[in-house]
Design a protein around this motif. Structure first.
Motif, PDB file in Angstrom:
ATOM      1  N   UNK A   1       0.540  -1.263  -0.157  1.00 13.82           N
ATOM      2  CA  UNK A   1      -0.255  -0.012  -0.219  1.00 13.82           C
ATOM      3  C   UNK A   1       0.678   1.182  -0.168  1.00 13.82           C
ATOM      4  N   UNK A   2       1.905   1.433  -0.784  1.00  9.68           N
ATOM      5  CA  UNK A   2       3.065   2.146  -0.151  1.00  9.68           C
ATOM      6  C   UNK A   2       2.208   3.462  -1.238  1.00  9.68           C
ATOM      7  N   UNK A   3       2.252   4.506  -0.726  1.00  8.98           N
ATOM      8  CA  UNK A   3       1.423   6.156  -1.067  1.00  8.98           C
ATOM      9  C   UNK A   3       2.281   6.430  -2.084  1.00  8.98           C
ATOM     10  N   UNK A   4       3.566   6.716  -2.015  1.00  6.55           N
ATOM     11  CA  UNK A   4       4.289   7.056  -2.858  1.00  6.55           C
ATOM     12  C   UNK A   4       5.226   8.347  -2.536  1.00  6.55           C
ATOM     13  N   UNK A   5       6.762   8.225  -2.132  1.00  6.81           N
ATOM     14  CA  UNK A   5       7.715   8.429  -0.964  1.00  6.81           C
ATOM     15  C   UNK A   5       8.999   8.671  -1.578  1.00  6.81           C
ATOM     16  N   UNK A   6       9.673   8.437  -0.753  1.00  2.83           N
ATOM     17  CA  UNK A   6      11.581   8.433  -0.354  1.00  2.83           C
ATOM     18  C   UNK A   6      11.806   6.921   0.141  1.00  2.83           C
ATOM     19  N   UNK A   7      11.972   6.304  -0.216  1.00  5.32           N
ATOM     20  CA  UNK A   7      13.638   4.991   0.042  1.00  5.32           C
ATOM     21  C   UNK A   7      14.593   5.622   0.216  1.00  5.32           C
ATOM     22  N   UNK A   8      14.695   5.151   1.606  1.00  7.39           N
ATOM     23  CA  UNK A   8      16.509   4.962   2.161  1.00  7.39           C
ATOM     24  C   UNK A   8      17.040   4.169   1.440  1.00  7.39           C
ATOM     25  N   UNK A   9      18.098   3.640   0.733  1.00  7.48           N
ATOM     26  CA  UNK A   9      18.446   2.108   0.014  1.00  7.48           C
ATOM     27  C   UNK A   9      19.411   1.656   1.530  1.00  7.48           C
ATOM     28  N   UNK A  10      20.573   2.495   2.056  1.00 11.49           N
ATOM     29  CA  UNK A  10      21.079   1.903   3.247  1.00 11.49           C
ATOM     30  C   UNK A  10      20.135   0.963   4.401  1.00 11.49           C
ATOM     31  N   UNK A  11      19.595   1.396   5.389  1.00 17.79           N
ATOM     32  CA  UNK A  11      18.734   0.510   5.819  1.00 17.79           C
ATOM     33  C   UNK A  11      17.133   0.447   5.665  1.00 17.79           C
ATOM     34  N   UNK A  12      16.781   0.578   4.743  1.00 16.54           N
ATOM     35  CA  UNK A  12      15.318   0.758   4.874  1.00 16.54           C
ATOM     36  C   UNK A  12      14.423   1.723   4.889  1.00 16.54           C
TER      37      UNK A  12
END
Ligand code: FES
Length: 204
Positions: A153-164
């Motif tokens: 149900x991801x609404x859109x935004x930002x994901x930090x690839x280092x630790x999620x």
């Protein structure tokens, strides 16, 4: 990304320390020898430029897109949110760790951005693109819905690839993630409809 001088603050710090020690050692030598030390102490032009506010023209920033500029050696994002992105900010609040941006508000959210959008104008979001966990730069994942590394149900935004760690489209961190805080909104103000100055606060 526009390039500008990156400040290595440790250099200035060590210089200041060195100058302070030198001044103490030379104190008995009188005023005449103090003058060169004072000029050494003044911040270099390079350091001043690196700490200066940055003007950004956003007339070319399309709706739904992000632009990155550099301020004080850090990436600053400017996102022109769509009406759907703005409307979505009201729907994800139960999942957020700090939906009202109360944590470390003086450091992270200027008074004029302490609202749901975390912005001066709802359609333009400005944030320092550095994760509040250990400092990686998150990726824009604006498209809503299921996709790798994100909930269904991801609404859109930002994901930090280092630790999620994940952040919504106002830089608000989701619950139970390593990042403790929302992304920082830097001081900024509008010089004109499509011209921003990053690094200076909007007057109250
Ligand atoms: S640095 Fe972003 S989650 Fe660890």
């Amino acid at each position: 990304m526009s390039e500008s001088v990156v400040v290595h603050e440790g250099i200035d710090d060590s210089k200041r320390k060195w100058v302070a020690i030198t001044c103490v050692a030379g104190a008995g030598a009188g005023i005449a020898t103090a003058v060169p030390f004072v000029s050494t102490f003044a911040p270099s032009e390079r350091a001043k430029a690196a700490g200066a506010a940055v003007e950004v023209d956003i007339s070319d920033l399309k709706v739904g897109e992000k632009k990155t500029v550099e301020w004080r050696g850090q990436p600053v994002w400017i996102v022109r949110r769509t009406p759907e992105m703005i409307a979505g900010l009201a729907k994800d609040e139960a999942e957020l760790a700090d939906p009202e941006s109360r944590r470390n508000a003086d450091e992270l959210t200027p008074a004029y951005a302490r609202n749901r959008d975390r912005s001066i104008k709802p359609e333009v979001f400005v944030a320092v693109g550095i994760c509040t966990h250990l400092g990686c730069s998150p990726n824009a994942r604006f498209a809503p819905g299921a996709q790798p590394s994100l909930p269904e149900d991801w609404p859109g935004g930002f994901l930090c690839p280092c630790h999620g760690s994940t952040f919504d489209l106002a830089g608000r961190v989701f619950k139970n993630k390593p990042a403790p805080d929302n992304l920082r909104v830097p001081p900024h103000r509008y010089l004109a409809e499509n011209k921003l100055r990053i690094g200076e606060d909007q007057k109250a």
